[in-house]
Design a protein around this motif. Sequence first.
Motif, mmCIF file in Angstrom:
data_model
loop_
_atom_site.group_PDB
_atom_site.id
_atom_site.type_symbol
_atom_site.label_atom_id
_atom_site.label_comp_id
_atom_site.label_asym_id
_atom_site.label_seq_id
_atom_site.Cartn_x
_atom_site.Cartn_y
_atom_site.Cartn_z
ATOM 1 N N ASP A 1 0.732 -1.172 -0.044
ATOM 2 C CA ASP A 1 0.096 -0.154 -0.043
ATOM 3 C C ASP A 1 0.996 1.137 0.142
ATOM 4 O O ASP A 1 0.640 2.241 -0.558
ATOM 5 C CB ASP A 1 -0.927 0.150 1.179
ATOM 6 C CG ASP A 1 -1.920 1.280 1.179
ATOM 7 O OD1 ASP A 1 -2.746 1.240 0.286
ATOM 8 O OD2 ASP A 1 -1.753 1.868 2.198
ATOM 9 N N LYS B 1 -9.010 -0.957 -4.057
ATOM 10 C CA LYS B 1 -9.117 -0.176 -2.814
ATOM 11 C C LYS B 1 -8.965 1.265 -2.813
ATOM 12 O O LYS B 1 -9.848 2.132 -2.429
ATOM 13 C CB LYS B 1 -8.493 -0.836 -1.730
ATOM 14 C CG LYS B 1 -8.748 -0.117 -0.381
ATOM 15 C CD LYS B 1 -7.959 -0.900 0.706
ATOM 16 C CE LYS B 1 -7.829 0.082 1.895
ATOM 17 N NZ LYS B 1 -6.633 -0.353 2.948
ATOM 18 N N ASN C 1 -11.514 4.357 -2.830
ATOM 19 C CA ASN C 1 -11.504 5.406 -1.690
ATOM 20 C C ASN C 1 -11.595 6.769 -2.253
ATOM 21 O O ASN C 1 -12.008 7.556 -1.646
ATOM 22 C CB ASN C 1 -10.369 4.938 -0.698
ATOM 23 C CG ASN C 1 -10.529 3.859 0.305
ATOM 24 O OD1 ASN C 1 -11.900 3.484 0.385
ATOM 25 N ND2 ASN C 1 -9.605 3.373 0.730
#
Length: 115
Positions: free
Chosen positions: A18, A77, A81
């Motif tokens: 990430d 993701k 987001n």
Amino acid sequence: EILRIIATQLAEIGDQLDKEIKPRAVNDLVQHFLNENLSGEEITRHMSEAVEGLARALPSDMEQEKAMLVLAMVLTKKIANTMPSLLQRVFSTTVNYISQQLHNYIVRMVSAVKQ
């Protein structure tokens, strides 16, 4: 139980990767997803190019296919987001990408955990 083990491993890797994904990569993909003139095939190609580019920048000690699988999920993701209205299109694209590019890897991964 097998899927829980795999999911835990992938989540741990995802937390590490990430940090490697720069906001620019996410924003570039968001722009492609917002372009309604692009076909699903074109969007999947952009996703594939982004994942492959990010995977090349990772240390070589990580299995390439595993890195690509996790990067695709982390990108999904991050895009969702950033722009929640894209969730359905991003999710569908990611499922298509994984099905096309990583299906055999997933089958091998599940088989390895079963043994």
